[in-house]
Each structure stands twice: as C-alpha cells, then as structure tokens.
Write a protein that holds these residues in place. Sequence first.
Motif, PDB file in Angstrom:
ATOM      1  N   LEU A   1       8.710   1.325  -0.538  1.00 19.44           N
ATOM      2  CA  LEU A   1       7.286   0.998  -0.608  1.00 19.44           C
ATOM      3  C   LEU A   1       6.626   1.081   0.767  1.00 19.44           C
ATOM      4  CD1 LEU A   1       7.461  -2.078  -3.010  1.00 19.44           C
ATOM      5  CD2 LEU A   1       6.391   0.140  -3.516  1.00 19.44           C
ATOM      6  N   VAL A   2       7.347   0.645   1.790  1.00 19.29           N
ATOM      7  CA  VAL A   2       6.852   0.633   3.171  1.00 19.29           C
ATOM      8  C   VAL A   2       8.010   1.048   4.074  1.00 19.29           C
ATOM      9  CG1 VAL A   2       5.922  -0.794   5.038  1.00 19.29           C
ATOM     10  CG2 VAL A   2       5.219  -1.225   2.667  1.00 19.29           C
TER      11      VAL A   2
ATOM     12  N   LEU B   1      11.010  -4.214   1.456  1.00 26.65           N
ATOM     13  CA  LEU B   1       9.973  -3.196   1.254  1.00 26.65           C
ATOM     14  C   LEU B   1      10.519  -1.801   1.537  1.00 26.65           C
ATOM     15  CD1 LEU B   1       6.906  -5.013   2.853  1.00 26.65           C
ATOM     16  CD2 LEU B   1       7.195  -4.439   0.433  1.00 26.65           C
TER      17      LEU B   1
ATOM     18  N   HIS C   1       3.367  -6.673   0.595  1.00 23.44           N
ATOM     19  CA  HIS C   1       2.997  -5.298   0.258  1.00 23.44           C
ATOM     20  C   HIS C   1       1.484  -5.164   0.112  1.00 23.44           C
ATOM     21  CE1 HIS C   1       2.899  -1.870  -2.861  1.00 23.44           C
ATOM     22  NE2 HIS C   1       3.106  -1.329  -1.674  1.00 23.44           N
TER      23      HIS C   1
ATOM     24  N   ALA D   1       2.886   3.252   4.150  1.00 20.08           N
ATOM     25  CA  ALA D   1       2.936   2.388   2.977  1.00 20.08           C
ATOM     26  C   ALA D   1       2.203   3.164   1.890  1.00 20.08           C
ATOM     27  CB  ALA D   1       2.255   1.042   3.241  1.00 20.08           C
TER      28      ALA D   1
END
Length: 236
Positions: A80-81, A75, A48, A91
């Motif tokens: 988060l992504v 992720l 991340h 992201a």
Amino acid sequence: MTKDQTRETPNQSLVASPKVDEAMSALMTEARLAARWSDLSPDVRAAHHRILRAYIADGAPPNISEFSTEIRGELSRRDLVHIRDGKIALAYPFSTAVTDFAVRAAGVEMHAICAIDALGVAAMIQHETKVTCLCPVCRAPMALTIAADGLTMTNVTDPTARVWTGVMEVGSCAADSQCTSMRMFCSPEHLEVWRSDRPGMRGFDLTLEEGVQLGAEIFRAFLREPAEPGPEAVDT
C-alpha cells in the motif's frame, strides 16, 4: 474473504464494459485483494488514510517519523505504501517523485504512479480532477477532466487515446512491476509501436472511457471508512 473484509476492495458495480470487468479480474485477483485488505487493523488503516490525505492536501506525503516501525512495515508488506531512502516514496495511487502522470485537484498538483492510478484519483477523492499524461512514444501531453463521480469526462484533448494495462507478476511492489506497463498513448498507432518492442506482453487495450472506469473501480474505495457500507455489501 467475508463481505466485511472486502468493503475497502474495488466495487464491481461501476463496470460498464465487459473488457473492464475482465481486466479487473486479471489485475485484482482474490489472493491479491486478501493480501492487501484482509484483517487490516484500525491503526494501519488510519495511517494509510492519513498518508493519502497528505498527498491530496499538499501534493506530498507526511514525514515518515509520524508512523511507527510496525505500521510502516505492515503498509509495505501489503503493498500500500513504500518507503525508500528514509522517505515515503509512494502510496498508491500517488508518487512522491515526478512522473508522466500528473493530477490536479482543488489547486493541488499530485503525481500518480501510472495512467490507471491517475485516472482513478477523482473517484477516490470524490472531487473533480484534471489528469495530464505523456505519451511514452512521442511525449505529447494528453489531458482530460474527470468529474467528482469518477467517471464523467470533459475537456478531453485526445478522444482516441488508448490506455494499455499490462498483466504480469506483481511481486512485492506493483509500482516496480505491473504499473510500469500501465500507460496512456495519444493514438492506437503509438500504442502499437510501443507494443511491438514488447512481444508477448499480456494486457488490455482500453479506450479512454474504459481506462477511467478501471481506475475508478480500483481506487474509489481506498479512502472509504470501514463503517461505510458499499453497494457490494447489500444482499440482493
């Protein structure tokens, strides 16, 4: 969650406005924070951070092939992504595609997903940033510079600008839901014009200063290393 598990979550100590405190509680519920950060493995955390630092250095994400299928999935699951068409599309706070929310720091131009994301970049990277957002009603550009502390504003072109932060069901991707309602407006009048087409939308009408505070609250910890204690970990 334990204090150790929440060290990379937003830090309420920066809040100066009760409205920002209320917005934080509405946006970042305990369940959402747990789903995003609880028990995040070192490998996923490192990936991340690597992705975020690529945006900061180059204005673009790294190649998806640099990460395992397991890490990509984790992720994405944690919102988060997100990967689309075989590439990293976003992201938080960054978008690979051009948006109405541009951020410039150390000579690198990046695009944020929404107004709050753009306003939170300076606090996250601890570097002075210039933020330029387009009013969704008249398309007029609004610009300001945010200092490395993530809160101090200078060179504000529209001091009466408003920041709307909508509150809605996030689902699996905030960028496709909640973030679509997080906008900056050149005037209170244009915010009201925009809201008149969206009756019943729940949210918070913030001043520019409050919008910067909220952005800092959400994003300042995104690049914090897990061993780095935050003010929220200090017993009082």
